[in-house]
Design a protein around this motif. Sequence first.
Motif, PDB file in Angstrom:
ATOM      1  N   ASP A 196       0.661  -1.021   0.117  1.00 58.34           N
ATOM      2  CA  ASP A 196       0.175  -0.330  -0.141  1.00 58.34           C
ATOM      3  C   ASP A 196       1.294   1.237   0.139  1.00 58.34           C
ATOM      4  O   ASP A 196       0.779   2.608  -0.324  1.00 58.34           O
ATOM      5  CB  ASP A 196      -0.908   0.129   0.909  1.00 58.34           C
ATOM      6  CG  ASP A 196      -1.568  -1.229   1.184  1.00 58.34           C
ATOM      7  OD1 ASP A 196      -2.452  -1.338  -0.310  1.00 58.34           O
ATOM      8  OD2 ASP A 196      -2.385  -1.636   2.340  1.00 58.34           O
ATOM      9  N   GLU A 197       2.243   0.977   0.828  1.00 57.10           N
ATOM     10  CA  GLU A 197       2.726   2.705   0.950  1.00 57.10           C
ATOM     11  C   GLU A 197       3.545   2.283  -0.956  1.00 57.10           C
ATOM     12  O   GLU A 197       4.172   3.885  -1.220  1.00 57.10           O
ATOM     13  CB  GLU A 197       3.374   2.175   1.805  1.00 57.10           C
ATOM     14  CG  GLU A 197       4.535   3.391   2.268  1.00 57.10           C
ATOM     15  CD  GLU A 197       5.868   3.122   3.340  1.00 57.10           C
ATOM     16  OE1 GLU A 197       6.549   3.747   3.186  1.00 57.10           O
ATOM     17  OE2 GLU A 197       5.972   2.276   4.380  1.00 57.10           O
ATOM     18  N   LEU A 198       3.122   1.399  -1.400  1.00 56.32           N
ATOM     19  CA  LEU A 198       4.942   1.633  -2.287  1.00 56.32           C
ATOM     20  C   LEU A 198       3.448   2.050  -3.504  1.00 56.32           C
ATOM     21  O   LEU A 198       3.790   3.587  -4.029  1.00 56.32           O
ATOM     22  CB  LEU A 198       5.045   0.592  -3.033  1.00 56.32           C
ATOM     23  CG  LEU A 198       6.354   0.073  -2.222  1.00 56.32           C
ATOM     24  CD1 LEU A 198       6.577  -1.162  -2.587  1.00 56.32           C
ATOM     25  CD2 LEU A 198       7.882   0.964  -2.603  1.00 56.32           C
ATOM     26  N   LYS A 199       2.415   1.801  -3.755  1.00 58.07           N
ATOM     27  CA  LYS A 199       1.397   2.215  -4.335  1.00 58.07           C
ATOM     28  C   LYS A 199       1.086   3.405  -4.278  1.00 58.07           C
ATOM     29  O   LYS A 199       0.881   4.346  -5.409  1.00 58.07           O
ATOM     30  CB  LYS A 199       0.153   1.713  -4.633  1.00 58.07           C
ATOM     31  CG  LYS A 199      -0.057  -0.179  -4.587  1.00 58.07           C
ATOM     32  CD  LYS A 199       0.511   0.288  -5.923  1.00 58.07           C
ATOM     33  CE  LYS A 199      -0.420  -0.168  -6.666  1.00 58.07           C
ATOM     34  NZ  LYS A 199      -0.378   0.080  -8.149  1.00 58.07           N
ATOM     35  N   SER A 200       1.215   4.075  -2.837  1.00 49.56           N
ATOM     36  CA  SER A 200       0.955   5.844  -2.619  1.00 49.56           C
ATOM     37  C   SER A 200       1.942   6.633  -2.731  1.00 49.56           C
ATOM     38  O   SER A 200       1.657   8.336  -2.563  1.00 49.56           O
ATOM     39  CB  SER A 200       0.661   5.441  -1.350  1.00 49.56           C
ATOM     40  OG  SER A 200       1.731   5.662  -0.296  1.00 49.56           O
ATOM     41  N   LEU A 201       2.627   6.378  -3.740  1.00 51.60           N
ATOM     42  CA  LEU A 201       4.142   7.309  -3.759  1.00 51.60           C
ATOM     43  C   LEU A 201       3.433   7.887  -5.330  1.00 51.60           C
ATOM     44  O   LEU A 201       3.231   7.804  -5.831  1.00 51.60           O
ATOM     45  CB  LEU A 201       5.438   6.036  -3.866  1.00 51.60           C
ATOM     46  CG  LEU A 201       6.159   5.408  -2.773  1.00 51.60           C
ATOM     47  CD1 LEU A 201       7.498   4.922  -3.337  1.00 51.60           C
ATOM     48  CD2 LEU A 201       6.333   6.984  -1.347  1.00 51.60           C
ATOM     49  N   ASP A 202       4.216   9.119  -4.876  1.00 49.62           N
ATOM     50  CA  ASP A 202       3.745  10.225  -5.837  1.00 49.62           C
ATOM     51  C   ASP A 202       4.724   9.552  -7.390  1.00 49.62           C
ATOM     52  O   ASP A 202       3.953  10.034  -7.884  1.00 49.62           O
ATOM     53  CB  ASP A 202       5.151  11.132  -5.445  1.00 49.62           C
ATOM     54  CG  ASP A 202       4.411  12.037  -4.653  1.00 49.62           C
ATOM     55  OD1 ASP A 202       2.925  11.581  -4.168  1.00 49.62           O
ATOM     56  OD2 ASP A 202       5.082  13.341  -3.882  1.00 49.62           O
TER      57      ASP A 202
END
Length: 380
Positions: A170-176
């Motif tokens: 989820d964190e990787l997918k939320s990166l700019d």
Amino acid sequence: MARIQIFYKGRRKRRNYLFIPFVVLLALISVLMVTFYGLQKYAVISDDSVSVELPILAEEGTVLDSQGHEVVSFDPVNVSIVFDEPDYSDVEAVAGEDVPSMRAIFVPYTDLNHDKLMEYANRLNDGNALLLEMKPRSGQLMWDSKAELAVNYGVVMPSEQTAAMQGLIDELKSLDKEIYLAAQISCCIDNTLPTRTQNYSIKTETGLNYQDDNGYWLDAYNFDVRKYVAQMAQELFDMGFDEVVLADVAHPTLTEAIPLIYTREISTERNTQVAVCGMAKSVAEMLEDRESGYLSIYCDTRPGLVKADLTTGQDARFFMKLYDRVYLRTDRSAYSYNVSDIESNVELGNVYDRLMPVVENYIPDNSSWVLVDVPEEEED
């Protein structure tokens, strides 16, 4: 004056002549019933008609049984059932038409932690994707899988790392950077499941699980192995991966004729292509109703690009019909030839995005690639 009758005339009885036709009709019905049931044993029923063959009318030389039926003798015929091998040439191409470009860095399972993943993400200057090794050949699963074989045989070993995996995705997918995430799983090479059960492994004639330098081999013919792969892939799609890549969908390469024992019987002669392409087709069909995500597969040999490679059972021409990409380990000098080999068999999409070069330590001049970091050997 009325005339007086001296004698009394008796009353005449009426005759019921309608009774006669009834009796005749009843007699006729009786005769017909006796004839019908009496001739039943002489009835000959075929697909086209029903006929009555009376013994008295039979031709001279006709042999009859005790019930008056003609005995017909046929010439003996040797009958055998022949099963044709599956033909994959007529399979319709359905995958790869809208596959996007993917420029990825390969992340081995040993680096699936927060710090390392953020480090890989920060390296994506020319790239737009990460390819995470979610099931290596060791058989270890890097997420808390609920796949049947994983649960039934204790393959899943929950840990802080597996518990944190969904949050990391989820964190990787939320990166700019809008990182495209792909997951790689080893399918037929597995060093964990065969240690828990022998039900799904290829075996030697002595009954031991077959292994080579790559590890222990699961049986590509086995339906439960195919289902296991499909269930793992679906879980990874559900976790948020944009693409799942199946590695090691293959038969072990034998350098000499070694008798092997498989987990199921088949009606045709043993053939590595039937095993491997059959598995690839089954898994793709199990996942064809998925709501999103691309499904890809590795081809491990270059001969498999132009024909069925019977050493591994792989056929990239067939894979291209059902899988969005075919991954190939190659190098700078060989990739252009690889494209030429497969290009005529790519019916949908762009060959440069569908034949995925997996290369070491350099970025090829291509719209899609996977970069694998390999430590440089120090010169003496």
